[in-house]
Design an enzyme around this catalytic site. Structure first.
Site, PDB file in Angstrom:
ATOM      1  N   GLU A 181       0.157  35.104 -12.810  1.00 13.43           N
ATOM      2  CA  GLU A 181       0.215  33.659 -12.993  1.00 13.43           C
ATOM      3  C   GLU A 181      -0.425  32.876 -11.856  1.00 13.43           C
ATOM      4  O   GLU A 181      -1.118  31.880 -12.089  1.00 13.43           O
ATOM      5  CB  GLU A 181       1.668  33.225 -13.194  1.00 13.43           C
ATOM      6  CG  GLU A 181       2.325  33.838 -14.417  1.00 13.43           C
ATOM      7  CD  GLU A 181       1.528  33.611 -15.704  1.00 13.43           C
ATOM      8  OE1 GLU A 181       0.726  32.653 -15.772  1.00 13.43           O
ATOM      9  OE2 GLU A 181       1.711  34.395 -16.655  1.00 13.43           O
ATOM     10  N   HIS A 188      -7.675  29.213 -17.321  1.00  9.02           N
ATOM     11  CA  HIS A 188      -6.454  29.928 -16.911  1.00  9.02           C
ATOM     12  C   HIS A 188      -6.211  31.127 -17.825  1.00  9.02           C
ATOM     13  O   HIS A 188      -6.036  32.261 -17.356  1.00  9.02           O
ATOM     14  CB  HIS A 188      -5.275  28.946 -16.968  1.00  9.02           C
ATOM     15  CG  HIS A 188      -3.932  29.550 -16.683  1.00  9.02           C
ATOM     16  ND1 HIS A 188      -3.148  29.127 -15.640  1.00  9.02           N
ATOM     17  CD2 HIS A 188      -3.213  30.521 -17.305  1.00  9.02           C
ATOM     18  CE1 HIS A 188      -2.016  29.809 -15.626  1.00  9.02           C
ATOM     19  NE2 HIS A 188      -2.039  30.668 -16.638  1.00  9.02           N
ATOM     20  N   GLU A 189      -6.187  30.882 -19.135  1.00  2.18           N
ATOM     21  CA  GLU A 189      -5.879  31.975 -20.061  1.00  2.18           C
ATOM     22  C   GLU A 189      -6.995  33.016 -20.071  1.00  2.18           C
ATOM     23  O   GLU A 189      -6.731  34.218 -20.228  1.00  2.18           O
ATOM     24  CB  GLU A 189      -5.640  31.429 -21.462  1.00  2.18           C
ATOM     25  CG  GLU A 189      -4.533  30.388 -21.553  1.00  2.18           C
ATOM     26  CD  GLU A 189      -3.210  30.840 -20.950  1.00  2.18           C
ATOM     27  OE1 GLU A 189      -2.924  32.056 -20.964  1.00  2.18           O
ATOM     28  OE2 GLU A 189      -2.459  29.983 -20.454  1.00  2.18           O
ATOM     29  N   HIS A 197      -6.629  35.494 -17.311  1.00  2.00           N
ATOM     30  CA  HIS A 197      -5.628  36.523 -17.612  1.00  2.00           C
ATOM     31  C   HIS A 197      -6.237  37.742 -18.293  1.00  2.00           C
ATOM     32  O   HIS A 197      -5.626  38.818 -18.282  1.00  2.00           O
ATOM     33  CB  HIS A 197      -4.557  35.947 -18.531  1.00  2.00           C
ATOM     34  CG  HIS A 197      -3.427  35.268 -17.829  1.00  2.00           C
ATOM     35  ND1 HIS A 197      -2.723  35.855 -16.806  1.00  2.00           N
ATOM     36  CD2 HIS A 197      -2.860  34.038 -18.029  1.00  2.00           C
ATOM     37  CE1 HIS A 197      -1.771  35.029 -16.400  1.00  2.00           C
ATOM     38  NE2 HIS A 197      -1.836  33.925 -17.119  1.00  2.00           N
ATOM     39  N   GLY A 200       2.573  26.399 -22.648  1.00  5.55           N
ATOM     40  CA  GLY A 200       1.365  25.647 -22.954  1.00  5.55           C
ATOM     41  C   GLY A 200       0.346  26.512 -23.666  1.00  5.55           C
ATOM     42  O   GLY A 200      -0.339  26.068 -24.595  1.00  5.55           O
ATOM     43  N   ALA A 201       0.248  27.758 -23.215  1.00  8.42           N
ATOM     44  CA  ALA A 201      -0.655  28.722 -23.852  1.00  8.42           C
ATOM     45  C   ALA A 201      -0.214  30.112 -23.426  1.00  8.42           C
ATOM     46  O   ALA A 201       0.535  30.272 -22.461  1.00  8.42           O
ATOM     47  CB  ALA A 201      -2.105  28.459 -23.455  1.00  8.42           C
ATOM     48  N   MET A 202      -0.687  31.135 -24.150  1.00 11.71           N
ATOM     49  CA  MET A 202      -0.350  32.529 -23.834  1.00 11.71           C
ATOM     50  C   MET A 202      -1.608  33.383 -23.903  1.00 11.71           C
ATOM     51  O   MET A 202      -2.393  33.275 -24.849  1.00 11.71           O
ATOM     52  CB  MET A 202       0.708  33.074 -24.798  1.00 11.71           C
ATOM     53  CG  MET A 202       2.080  32.464 -24.605  1.00 11.71           C
ATOM     54  SD  MET A 202       3.332  33.240 -25.660  1.00 11.71           S
ATOM     55  CE  MET A 202       3.430  34.866 -24.900  1.00 11.71           C
ATOM     56  N   GLU A 203      -1.726  34.269 -22.935  1.00 10.26           N
ATOM     57  CA  GLU A 203      -2.965  34.984 -22.671  1.00 10.26           C
ATOM     58  C   GLU A 203      -3.118  36.266 -23.466  1.00 10.26           C
ATOM     59  O   GLU A 203      -3.605  37.277 -22.957  1.00 10.26           O
ATOM     60  CB  GLU A 203      -3.032  35.322 -21.182  1.00 10.26           C
ATOM     61  CG  GLU A 203      -2.007  36.337 -20.664  1.00 10.26           C
ATOM     62  CD  GLU A 203      -0.666  35.773 -20.282  1.00 10.26           C
ATOM     63  OE1 GLU A 203       0.069  36.443 -19.553  1.00 10.26           O
ATOM     64  OE2 GLU A 203      -0.341  34.648 -20.714  1.00 10.26           O
TER      65      GLU A 203
END
Length: 801
Positions: free
Chosen positions: A310, A287-288, A291, A253-256
């Protein structure tokens, strides 16, 4: 070759003071070139770098050209000194599966986008590196690309060549190479400054209208989350900028990635975006961003501590989106949409502790299988219980000790527990042993002693949670926090009342009510005022059906009674999704699936007849579009561009109607082609493929399977085709393709870990008969199934058995 724990520990003990200078040349559309200069100290004479699928490989060690010993994606290094400089030059392939340097040409306008998607065990598909978390290093980057393109990376742009083609970026602080990023293309951008830092949102040029539509909200949400984290965390944000990019083909969905977060571009949808979708997107922003501290500033040492990144980001995402950015109801979404899957995952043979021992994660391929509902949704839930049990002040004090102590370094569960233990007088070590080091979950059970409810725990974990009492009409009468341990808790003052423990979802436990309370809930769940409590009870009902304590007919009766009167659109959407492509497939025989789908359609129709608000109207309309068998009605929607519920058919909803008409055999190829001609976007091409694959004909299924197994099929197109191919109502027609999926899946998965995930996610959504379940077991027992796909198929076998 998958890096092992033994190899990673040995290399980390030998090497230190690592740094990278990476030069990428993206000007050739056939492949890209990379030149990497790696500097490091070594206490031994030999080690290895990772680099995947390299051609024209040139290696220089301490100034001397060497004949590279290159096999299994590894470059052997020999004759190392105390201080070393290794230069690796190579030509590498672009990918279409989201694992490496992903290239995509946008069908809407012909523009090209090239982005490095790294993550676990992928950075060495982009540049030569020591691909493990505990060899963090500063990275300097230079990118040569089309001068008309914008290039984004972990650090700020510091210079551009005279011809505009070569860009140089600021050297990062020490980061794991898994978090490297470079995104190049004609991005449409919205930028601003906040807290003395440059911020930006970016999207493909063809998505400019959608980004401009949402820009004000995305900017405000980003700023609000950033400011809230500044209150929660004493450590300041550690990087020099904060970009967020909607990119094509991302497998997550997304990456940090520090300084430059990647988002799947599906999260910037065309047309209507509901309040629930806006809330979910805000949780991803938070969320991201979490991180940036949990994962980027402080990084796990090895993959047994995936939860340290996570679980924390998942918990903080829901918490900060609500408390910091003002999106109410985030925990309703978690309870209704995410937590049910975590309960199911925790009962499979593949379950694992939230924090397993390092030796249980023998290699990186095994680690990939733990990016699952245990590490995310269960870990989130367990952390929420820790905060409830420990107290927020002590929890945050421990978090801040941990971040300060290990900034720019690596850490383990032991490090985190030590920080918490110093911040609290509670038995943190004992809590960790039963909650984080053990798999499974407790059951919270209500029984009656006469008319007196008694709450008991079946298990061994301490729980602090809210218990709420209702009268027979499910009007709340009382509520209190309860600490539940070995001894049952009598609720004498609630005699004769309906009792719901875990009413706010603060813990992670199965819920079983007494017979009288469950009867009241089954007949009137929708009458409970609190949406979070309703989400908890819907989750409990799904669990009863999953464990076969509630028959499919009884569960569908509960849906028919309560869903039309549900007042929370997130719950409506979650229940419909989990039933349509989950419960129906696992628990309803194939010859009764169509009738069950009709029950869902009728519930949506009844919900619309109840005259709900706009959000609910949209949710019920979307559900009806996916389940209705009334072809004339759906065709009327297409002709009018509007549903009879007064919901406009935006592109996503229009394609849902097209998919459903094709699925029930009421739309031919010419009509699908006409729809595709009006929608030349990437999502339009994928939706058209879904519709074509959904048609209930041998020819349509054969064409879909041929396209899915083409050697260059992209991850997105494979998923789109699978979504159409597998129809719950076409089990008989699809039997040959279930067989082919099982026979050919392992070879398809050899393409890589990410494509293995895509194949696993595309498991047939049809009811399996006993022979097909046996065939799945036989394949698992006799075939060479890659690790990531094996885990997915073993889970599906457990669900079906």
């Amino acid at each position: 070759m998958s890096l092992t724990l033994v190899e990673a520990r040995a290399r980390a003990a030998q090497l230190s003071d690592v740094s990278y200078a990476v030069e990428l040349d993206l000007t050739d559309e056939g492949s890209f070139r990379c030149r990497t200069t790696v500097r490091f100290a070594s206490s031994g004479p030999t080690t290895f770098l990772e680099l995947a699928r390299a051609e024209d490989l040139v290696v220089r060690v301490n100034g001397s050209a060497v004949e590279p010993s290159y096999a299994s994606d590894r470059i052997a290094l020999e004759g190392l000194l105390e201080r070393n400089e290794v230069v690796v030059e190579a030509r590498l392939p672009y990918v279409s599966d989201g694992d490496g340097m992903h290239a995509m040409t946008d069908p809407a306008d012909g523009e090209r986008y090239v982005s490095a998607y790294c993550g676990m065990d992928i950075a060495h598909r982009v540049f030569a590196c020591f691909d493990q978390n505990d060899l963090k290093a500063p990275v300097s980057l230079t990118v040569t690309a089309d001068p008309a393109w914008t290039v984004l990376a972990n650090g700020l742009l510091t210079s551009v060549s005279d011809d505009g083609a070569t860009r140089t970026f600021a050297t990062t602080p020490p980061i794991p190479v898994a978090l490297f990023v470079a995104c190049a293309g004609p991005w449409h951008s919205v930028t601003w400054e906040h807290a003395a830092l440059p911020f930006g949102w970016h999207a493909r040029r063809s998505q400019a209208a959608e980004l401009d539509r949402d820009a004000a909200e995305l900017r405000t949400t980003t700023n609000d989350c950033f400011d809230h984290f500044a209150v929660l965390f004493e450590e300041p944000y550690a990087f020099d900028s904060y970009d967020q990019v909607f990119v094509p083909g991302l497998n997550w969905g997304a990456m940090e990635l520090p300084g430059c977060v990647l988002w799947a571009d599906e999260l910037l949808p065309r047309g209507v975006i509901t309040d629930g979708e806006r809330t979910d997107r805000a949780t991803v922003v938070a969320h991201e961003m979490a991180h940036m501290w949990f994962g980027d500033l402080v990084t796990m040492t090895w993959w047994e501590d995936t939860w340290l990144q996570e679980s924390f980001a998942d918990y903080m995402g829901y918490r900060v989106a609500e408390d910091g950015a003002g999106f109410a109801g985030t925990w309703v979404s978690h309870e209704a949409s995410r937590k049910p899957g975590a309960y199911e995952a925790d009962e499979r043979r593949s379950t694992h502790p939230v924090a397993p021992e390092a030796e249980e994660i023998v290699d990186v391929a095994t680690a990939m299988t733990n990016f699952d509902a245990i590490s995310y949704s269960k870990g989130n839930s367990v952390l929420r219980q820790l905060v409830t049990w420990l107290g927020d002040e002590a929890f945050l004090a421990g978090v801040n000790r941990y971040l300060a102590r290990h900034r720019f370094g690596n850490a383990t569960l032991r490090d985190f527990v030590a920080a918490l233990d110093e911040s609290s007088d509670r038995d943190v070590h004992g809590w960790v042993d039963v909650w984080l080091r053990a798999s499974g979950f407790d059951t919270l059970r209500v029984t009656l002693d006469g008319d007196v409810p008694v709450l008991a725990r079946e298990g061994r974990r301490p729980h602090r949670l809210r218990v709420t009492a209702y009268d027979d009409e499910l009007v709340e009468r009382d509520s209190r926090m309860v600490d539940l341990g070995d001894e049952p808790v009598r609720l004498d003052d609630w005699a004769g009342l309906v009792v719901v423990p875990h009413a706010q979802g603060e813990s992670f436990a199965r819920l079983r009510l007494d017979e009288r309370s469950w009867s009241a809930v089954a007949g009137g769940l929708h009458r409970i005022d609190d949406a979070l409590t309703r989400a908890v009870l819907w989750s409990a009902a799904l669990d009863l059906a999953h464990t076969r304590e509630l028959s499919p007919d009884d569960f569908l009766a509960l849906v028919a009674t309560n869903l039309p009167h549900e007042t929370n659109a997130t719950i409506v959407g979650s229940v419909l999704r989990r039933v349509h492509r989950g419960l129906l497939v696992r628990r309803v025989p194939a010859d009764r699936t169509a009738t069950a789908v009709d029950t869902l359609a009728a519930a949506c129709d009844a919900g619309l007849a109840a005259g709900p608000d706009a959000e609910l109207t949209t949710a019920f309309t979307r559900g009806l579009a996916a389940t209705s068998r009334d072809a004339d009605r759906l065709r009327g929607w297409l002709a009018d561009g509007r549903a009879d519920s007064d919901v406009d058919l935006d592109p996503a909803l229009r394609w849902t109607v097209v998919h459903r008409l094709a699925e029930i055999g009421e739309l031919d190829e010419a009509e699908i082609a006409a729809e595709e001609a009006h929608d030349t976007s990437a999502s339009g091409a994928q939706a058209a493929a879904t519709a074509r694959a959904a048609r209930p004909t041998d020819g349509a299924k054969a064409a879909a399977w041929a396209a899915m197994t083409a050697p260059d099929v992209s991850n997105r197109m494979f998923s789109a085709l699978a979504q159409g191919l597998w129809s719950p109502e076409q089990a008989g027609l699809l039997a040959p393709y279930v067989q082919r999926y099982l026979a050919e899946g392992p070879a398809l998965a050899a393409r890589g870990q990410a494509f293995s995930l895509v194949i696993g996610w595309s498991f047939p959504t049809v009811a399996f008969d006993a022979e097909q379940v046996a065939a799945l077991r036989h394949t698992l027992d006799t075939a060479e199934v890659p690790t990531v796909l094996r885990r997915s198929w073993e889970d599906r076998y457990d669900d079906l058995s």
